[in-house]
Design an enzyme around this catalytic site. Sequence first.
Site, PDB file in Angstrom:
ATOM      1  N   GLY A  38       2.863   8.741  -4.830  1.00  0.00           N
ATOM      2  CA  GLY A  38       3.839   9.488  -4.249  1.00  0.00           C
ATOM      3  C   GLY A  38       4.586   8.501  -3.146  1.00  0.00           C
ATOM      4  O   GLY A  38       5.124   7.631  -3.385  1.00  0.00           O
ATOM      5  N   GLU A  96       7.794   2.458  -7.223  1.00  0.00           N
ATOM      6  CA  GLU A  96       7.048   2.880  -6.246  1.00  0.00           C
ATOM      7  C   GLU A  96       6.552   4.409  -6.247  1.00  0.00           C
ATOM      8  O   GLU A  96       5.368   4.522  -5.871  1.00  0.00           O
ATOM      9  CB  GLU A  96       7.731   2.747  -5.058  1.00  0.00           C
ATOM     10  CG  GLU A  96       7.048   2.810  -3.600  1.00  0.00           C
ATOM     11  CD  GLU A  96       5.804   1.796  -3.500  1.00  0.00           C
ATOM     12  OE1 GLU A  96       4.767   2.304  -3.359  1.00  0.00           O
ATOM     13  OE2 GLU A  96       6.216   0.617  -3.043  1.00  0.00           O
ATOM     14  N   LYS A 122      -2.590   5.556 -12.852  1.00  0.00           N
ATOM     15  CA  LYS A 122      -2.352   4.900 -11.615  1.00  0.00           C
ATOM     16  C   LYS A 122      -2.950   3.572 -11.315  1.00  0.00           C
ATOM     17  O   LYS A 122      -2.441   2.518 -10.831  1.00  0.00           O
ATOM     18  CB  LYS A 122      -2.210   5.975 -10.403  1.00  0.00           C
ATOM     19  CG  LYS A 122      -1.413   6.940 -10.427  1.00  0.00           C
ATOM     20  CD  LYS A 122      -1.527   8.482  -9.611  1.00  0.00           C
ATOM     21  CE  LYS A 122      -0.583   9.303  -9.753  1.00  0.00           C
ATOM     22  NZ  LYS A 122      -0.796  10.506  -9.106  1.00  0.00           N
ATOM     23  N   GLY A 130      16.631  13.297 -15.572  1.00  0.00           N
ATOM     24  CA  GLY A 130      15.811  14.247 -14.996  1.00  0.00           C
ATOM     25  C   GLY A 130      16.040  14.984 -13.968  1.00  0.00           C
ATOM     26  O   GLY A 130      16.247  14.178 -12.952  1.00  0.00           O
ATOM     27  N   ILE A 178       3.301   6.895  -0.660  1.00  0.00           N
ATOM     28  CA  ILE A 178       2.617   5.983   0.139  1.00  0.00           C
ATOM     29  C   ILE A 178       3.209   4.713  -0.704  1.00  0.00           C
ATOM     30  O   ILE A 178       3.164   4.412  -1.807  1.00  0.00           O
ATOM     31  CB  ILE A 178       0.975   5.900  -0.277  1.00  0.00           C
ATOM     32  CG1 ILE A 178       0.435   7.209   0.389  1.00  0.00           C
ATOM     33  CG2 ILE A 178       0.361   4.615   0.517  1.00  0.00           C
ATOM     34  CD1 ILE A 178      -0.905   7.490   0.029  1.00  0.00           C
TER      35      ILE A 178
END
Length: 439
Positions: A136, A131, A207, A11, A138
């Site tokens: 994003g 992560e 999330k 990607g 953080i």
Amino acid sequence: MANALKIGVAGLGTVGASLVRILQTRANALAVACGRPITVAAVSARDASKDRGILMDGITWYADPVEMAKQADIDVFVELVGGSEGAAEDSVRAALVRGLHVVTANKALLSHHGVELAKLAEEKGRLLNYEAAVAGGIPVIKTLRESLTGNNFSRIYGIMNGTCNYILTRMEREGLSFADCLKEAQRLGYAEADPSFDIEGNDTAHKLSILTTLAFGCEISADKIYLEGITNISIEDIHAAADLGYRIKLLGVAQKTESGIEQRVHPTMVPLDSVIAQVDGVTNAVALESDILGELLMVGPGAGGEATASAVLGDITDIAKSRPGAQEVPVLGRPAHLLEPYRQAEMQSHEGGYFIRLTVQDRTGVFASIATKMAENAISLESIVQHSKQPVTPDRPQTIILVTHATMESAVRKAVGAIKGEGYLIGEPQVIRIERPKT
């Protein structure tokens, strides 16, 4: 210096191209920091002719990410394709079966298949790092998996979707409608052409399900989340919230109770003087409440090529620094086979209360009727006021704002349903939870 760690990137969109560019331009500094070089050995994307601003010398191109996972001479497979099924799932499975480490930013994939993939990674003795899948830039995943080991968590909540936060911020600051703010978000690239995944709350739910598993040690259950997006939030709600001392945010909330775990995503009113109310624009924020640390609030960029690439890079460097035979951190915070079955909490009283906006015909007895329906459902009212920016006239519909004390969601819905049956309500009522965070 140890042998180079060879990376394959599937990607090459905004995030993938940024990642490759950083790995190439900062190769020397990364080699010193990690004790070994990190090289991009293979990539996969649809269009090989597109100029992405990266050097392709020495990099093998694959049209199919699954083939790259199976055949490329790499140590780490980085999945940035996206989606919960198809090429993303197939390529990650193929990489793990082959014995490669995997890094992904794919919250949809993890929310649907995270436990299975974690078991596979742990069986193979390989790392599965993610992560960038939540908030994003953080570092909330590393914080939960490693830094706060030993803490017992009671609640996690936060702003986890930059698109929704941007829209709500613009509505409040500029008095724009939801539709106008959404168009602007799309023009600036903060929202997709089809924004439904973001604005209906699905992105936040994915999330949240991952954070819930890390915090509470249970299996991922994205399908057990109460879900409500921001499409019904009007400028009238924004103004009324401000008048009452609140700001509206789309929050994901998970908390542990005596009867199980509660997960919910919905628009929420938070006090204007709370820290999370000050998180504006595309910024994200995640709060963790635990018995040892207390409350930790992390704020930072939640999306964008550079922020997400930074999180992916951190996962890659963790792998580069690891050594054969070292004890690996469990993918989901504890070994996947020891995750507890998800137990959904029973409905309980919501301590923050509720905001209820009703548009009604201006006729005698409406206030009394509304108060009666609330009392019949054991709902205590903190306030009930007529709220209108226009002069009151006999023929003009009136807006009534109610703020309740702590009560049950089922009671609120039942009371509102009874009010709808009285015949004086115009349009649909608005019901928004109120949260009073410590921060």
